[in-house]
Design a protein around this motif. Structure first.
Motif, PDB file in Angstrom:
ATOM      1  N   GLU A   1      -5.940  43.734  14.400  1.00 38.53           N
ATOM      2  CA  GLU A   1      -7.373  43.987  14.346  1.00 38.53           C
ATOM      3  C   GLU A   1      -7.743  44.767  13.089  1.00 38.53           C
ATOM      4  OE1 GLU A   1     -10.914  45.966  17.104  1.00 38.53           O
ATOM      5  OE2 GLU A   1      -8.818  45.951  17.785  1.00 38.53           O
ATOM      6  N   TRP A   2      -6.945  45.765  12.764  1.00 39.89           N
ATOM      7  CA  TRP A   2      -7.183  46.541  11.542  1.00 39.89           C
ATOM      8  C   TRP A   2      -7.043  45.650  10.323  1.00 39.89           C
ATOM      9  CZ3 TRP A   2      -3.877  47.268   7.436  1.00 39.89           C
ATOM     10  CH2 TRP A   2      -4.303  48.173   6.466  1.00 39.89           C
TER      11      TRP A   2
ATOM     12  N   GLU B   1      -3.501  46.058  17.673  1.00 37.89           N
ATOM     13  CA  GLU B   1      -4.331  46.976  16.900  1.00 37.89           C
ATOM     14  C   GLU B   1      -4.113  46.778  15.401  1.00 37.89           C
ATOM     15  OE1 GLU B   1      -3.399  50.874  18.239  1.00 37.89           O
ATOM     16  OE2 GLU B   1      -4.288  50.600  20.239  1.00 37.89           O
TER      17      GLU B   1
ATOM     18  N   SER C   1       0.258  47.826  20.157  1.00 39.32           N
ATOM     19  CA  SER C   1       0.290  48.382  18.804  1.00 39.32           C
ATOM     20  C   SER C   1       0.105  47.301  17.747  1.00 39.32           C
ATOM     21  CB  SER C   1       1.618  49.114  18.570  1.00 39.32           C
ATOM     22  OG  SER C   1       2.709  48.217  18.738  1.00 39.32           O
TER      23      SER C   1
END
Length: 534
Positions: free
Chosen positions: A508-509, A505, A502
């Motif tokens: 990355e976002w 991610e 999580s």
């Protein structure tokens, strides 16, 4: 090459397991050793000599033929004039012989390339052979304005230095002489000592990493006269003996212009520190003093403290990797307040005790010009450093704070986070808190919430030890939020912190559609580079 230092030299470094860090051979900058064979109108240029390969700033390999020829021709004329002048002073038998000599010099000098200069000859780490050295010696008579000669990190210099020193009278304008790691022999050392008389303008002498200097230092320095212009003297890892240290103490009063003295990694000179400190009292212009890993003891602090009152111009003081210093700072720093211009203080791996930290807590706030402070690898600091870190508010110029591997506690982080929030560390550019694995998630959270106030921060390191791995807590989200508000940040060290899917991610976002690049270094687990805007 330099041998790696013993394991206890670099416990604060981050390459080895179980806190045992080896000091590596210093970085060597290898110059370009090839030149492309360019051609003009179908003609191939003659093969260049080693001088063309290694002269500082030579960009011949990427230049066009036309520019190369124009520059070489222009410089060759000046050099030929020097050659003719030099050879004219020799008893040549005829005008033909003179012309032949000039033509030979012209051919040799034309091989120097377009960036040939007559003031700097930098052949550092070039793998010079004996033949190369002979060629260099033939060059010296035509470098009458030479000011800098660097032939460091060339093993074949050892045993042949006399061929160079015999020409020193021709380069009497020499200001910089670097002979680091040249495998100098005792005969080389003796020849160098005799040659120093011929270069009265010498300002920098570097003999580091030559073990034969040890026990023979008087052979080199005994010819120095009062009024010597030497400003930089570097004798790192030269196997200096206690007798060498005592002799150096006697010579220092002659070196009135001395600004940099580096005696690091000479463990036996600790016993002659009394003599060295006495000599330092006469070097009022000294700006840098490095005694890293010199076998200093608790009493050494008191000895040095007595000399500090005479060193008011000192900018950098390095006493790191002297493990027996621990306990010596207690009530022994009365004269440190005289170092009003001190910018760098390095006390890493000095076995500082709680009482040492208490003493430093009283002294460091008086060093208002301090820009770099390194207290890393002092594991006994622990919670005793809370008051010390709170006093950092008196250091408005501080740019680098390194306190890794100090067994810091959450209370310590709390003190550091009051200081950061109030804006007293606004100039800080590097903050290294790595290897403090005992900090709980709440401590990291508090710190990350305050990092946003370090507007000039470029590098932040919160890595864990090589033997430890932990999952990131909620503090990671606070860190990401703070980073968006830091306009200068480029590097965040997070080695061995494990990001769950999580958070990966989220990271990355976080990096999408950003303009500025920030590197999150996870070591072997992840190395993510994301552009970032703010």
């Amino acid at each position: 090459m330099v041998k790696s230092a013993e394991n206890d030299h670099g416990e604060n470094r981050k390459q080895q397991e179980d806190d045992v860090i080896l000091e590596n051979t210093p970085i060597n900058f290898t110059m370009s050793q090839t030149r492309k064979n360019n051609s003009s109108e179908g003609e191939t240029k003659p093969q260049t000599s080693f001088v063309n390969k290694f002269l500082r700033g030579s960009k011949a390999e990427s230049r066009e033929e036309k520019n190369d020829l124009q520059t070489t021709d222009s410089q060759a004329g000046d050099w030929i004039q020097k050659a003719a002048t030099s050879d004219a002073a020799k008893p040549l038998s005829s005008e033909t012989e003179l012309r032949s000599s000039v033509e030979e010099n012209e051919q040799f000098l034309q091989k120097l390339g377009e960036k040939a200069v007559d003031k700097c000859l930098d052949l550092n780490n070039c793998g010079l052979t004996t033949a190369d050295l002979k060629e260099m010696v033939t060059l010296l008579p035509f470098l009458l304005d030479l000011e800098e000669l660097d032939i460091s990190w060339n093993d074949f210099v050892g045993g042949t230095l006399h061929s160079i020193t015999q020409q020193m009278h021709l380069v009497s304008k020499l200001k910089i002489l670097r002979l680091g790691s040249c495998r100098l022999t005792t005969d080389d050392v003796r020849a160098l000592g005799e040659a120093l008389e011929m270069i009265p303008e010498l300002e920098e002498l570097n003999l580091s990493w030559n073990s034969k200097v040890g026990g023979n230092l008087p052979l080199i320095l005994q010819k120095l006269q009062k009024g010597s212009k030497i400003q930089i003297l570097e004798l790192v890892d030269c196997a200096l003996t206690s007798e060498d240290g005592a002799f150096l103490g006697q010579v220092l009063p002659v070196l009135q212009s001395l600004e940099v003295l580096d005696l690091s990694m000479n463990r036996d000179i600790g016993g002659s520190l009394n003599s060295i400190a006495q000599g330092l009292k006469s070097t009022s212009n000294l700006k840098v003093l490095k005694l890293h890993s010199c076998g200093l003891s608790q009493t050494s602090v008191k000895i040095l403290d007595a000399a500090f009152r005479y060193l008011s111009e000192l900018r950098k003081l390095d006493l790191s990797c002297n493990k027996d210093l621990g306990g010596g700072f207690e009530d022994s720093l009365a004269q440190v307040v005289m170092l009003k211009h001190l910018e760098v203080l390095d006390l890493h791996q000095c076995s500082l005790t709680a009482d040492d930290v208490m003493s430093l807590t009283q002294v460091i706030p008086l060093l208002s010009n301090l820009q770099e402070l390194d207290l890393s690898a002092n594991k006994n600091m622990g919670s005793s450093s809370e008051n010390l870190l709170s006093r950092l508010r008196f250091l408005p110029a501080l740019k680098s704070l390194v306190i890794n591997n100090c067994a810091l506690e959450s209370e310590t982080f709390t003190a550091l986070a009051s200081v950061i929030q109030t804006g007293h560390l606004a100039k800080l550019r590097k903050l290294d808190l790595s290897y403090n694995d005992s900090i709980c998630d709440a401590g990291w959270t508090m710190l990350c919430q305050k990092v946003q106030f370090l507007n000039e921060l470029i590098e932040l390191d919160v890595s864990l030890r090589p033997s430890n791995f932990r999952g990131c807590g909620r503090w990671f989200r606070h860190l990401l939020c703070a980073v968006t508000k830091l306009p200068q940040i480029t590097e965040i060290g997070m080695k061995r912190w494990i990001l769950p899917a999580s958070q990966e991610e989220e990271l990355e976002w976080f990096g999408q559609d950003r303009k500025r690049s920030i590197r999150f270094d996870h070591g072997g687990f992840q190395e993510a580079d994301f552009p970032l805007s703010y």
